[in-house]
Design a protein around this motif. Sequence first.
Motif, PDB file in Angstrom:
ATOM      1  N   LEU A  15      31.938  33.080  44.478  1.00 23.33           N
ATOM      2  CA  LEU A  15      33.257  32.281  44.923  1.00 23.33           C
ATOM      3  C   LEU A  15      34.011  33.299  44.770  1.00 23.33           C
ATOM      4  O   LEU A  15      34.530  34.105  43.969  1.00 23.33           O
ATOM      5  CB  LEU A  15      33.380  31.072  44.183  1.00 23.33           C
ATOM      6  N   ASP A  16      35.038  33.247  45.720  1.00 20.28           N
ATOM      7  CA  ASP A  16      36.347  34.043  45.936  1.00 20.28           C
ATOM      8  C   ASP A  16      37.453  33.625  44.913  1.00 20.28           C
ATOM      9  O   ASP A  16      37.426  32.657  44.389  1.00 20.28           O
ATOM     10  CB  ASP A  16      36.879  34.050  47.321  1.00 20.28           C
ATOM     11  N   ARG A  17      38.266  34.630  44.491  1.00 24.37           N
ATOM     12  CA  ARG A  17      39.375  34.341  43.728  1.00 24.37           C
ATOM     13  C   ARG A  17      40.203  33.100  43.966  1.00 24.37           C
ATOM     14  O   ARG A  17      41.005  32.611  43.302  1.00 24.37           O
ATOM     15  CB  ARG A  17      40.028  35.637  43.275  1.00 24.37           C
ATOM     16  N   LEU A  42      27.874  31.561  34.294  1.00 25.66           N
ATOM     17  CA  LEU A  42      28.959  31.864  34.978  1.00 25.66           C
ATOM     18  C   LEU A  42      29.830  33.136  34.492  1.00 25.66           C
ATOM     19  O   LEU A  42      29.813  33.367  33.426  1.00 25.66           O
ATOM     20  CB  LEU A  42      30.004  30.604  34.823  1.00 25.66           C
ATOM     21  N   ARG A  43      29.864  33.966  35.504  1.00 24.50           N
ATOM     22  CA  ARG A  43      30.510  35.073  35.250  1.00 24.50           C
ATOM     23  C   ARG A  43      31.862  35.342  36.088  1.00 24.50           C
ATOM     24  O   ARG A  43      31.623  35.287  37.297  1.00 24.50           O
ATOM     25  CB  ARG A  43      29.468  36.344  35.552  1.00 24.50           C
ATOM     26  N   ARG A  44      33.082  35.795  35.397  1.00 27.24           N
ATOM     27  CA  ARG A  44      34.172  35.899  36.058  1.00 27.24           C
ATOM     28  C   ARG A  44      34.201  37.442  36.107  1.00 27.24           C
ATOM     29  O   ARG A  44      34.468  38.107  35.130  1.00 27.24           O
ATOM     30  CB  ARG A  44      35.255  35.088  35.509  1.00 27.24           C
ATOM     31  N   TYR A  45      34.623  37.947  37.075  1.00 30.32           N
ATOM     32  CA  TYR A  45      35.052  39.430  37.503  1.00 30.32           C
ATOM     33  C   TYR A  45      36.476  39.653  37.149  1.00 30.32           C
ATOM     34  O   TYR A  45      37.425  38.792  37.494  1.00 30.32           O
ATOM     35  CB  TYR A  45      34.326  40.036  38.589  1.00 30.32           C
ATOM     36  N   TRP A  46      36.800  41.045  37.114  1.00 30.40           N
ATOM     37  CA  TRP A  46      38.064  41.461  36.969  1.00 30.40           C
ATOM     38  C   TRP A  46      39.151  41.041  38.002  1.00 30.40           C
ATOM     39  O   TRP A  46      40.194  41.033  38.137  1.00 30.40           O
ATOM     40  CB  TRP A  46      38.083  42.851  36.654  1.00 30.40           C
ATOM     41  N   GLY A  48      38.871  38.359  39.710  1.00 25.58           N
ATOM     42  CA  GLY A  48      39.136  36.948  39.691  1.00 25.58           C
ATOM     43  C   GLY A  48      38.017  36.236  40.679  1.00 25.58           C
ATOM     44  O   GLY A  48      37.933  34.946  40.351  1.00 25.58           O
ATOM     45  N   SER A  49      37.240  36.860  41.059  1.00 25.29           N
ATOM     46  CA  SER A  49      36.033  36.161  41.809  1.00 25.29           C
ATOM     47  C   SER A  49      34.965  35.835  40.748  1.00 25.29           C
ATOM     48  O   SER A  49      35.076  36.175  39.435  1.00 25.29           O
ATOM     49  CB  SER A  49      35.307  37.179  42.809  1.00 25.29           C
TER      50      SER A  49
END
Length: 67
Positions: A15-17, A42-46, A48-49
């Motif tokens: 999913l996009d930020r 669930l992983r959130r990347y730097w 924001g995605s």
Amino acid sequence: MSKRQVEYQVQRVRLDRTVSRNAVRKLLTDHAEYGGWELTRLRRYWDGSREIWIRRKIIPAVPTLEL
């Protein structure tokens, strides 16, 4: 009698930020309620995605008629 190991179907969703937290929650709730999916990771990347892994059990079909 041998015990069979449980098999899962796994789906990865990216999913996009711009997707809000409430929209993610609604998406996961709908998948769980109507599709039988459960959240695995669930992983959130730097940037924001988010990357989400969901799974559900594979229930093998058992033949009911003998020929």
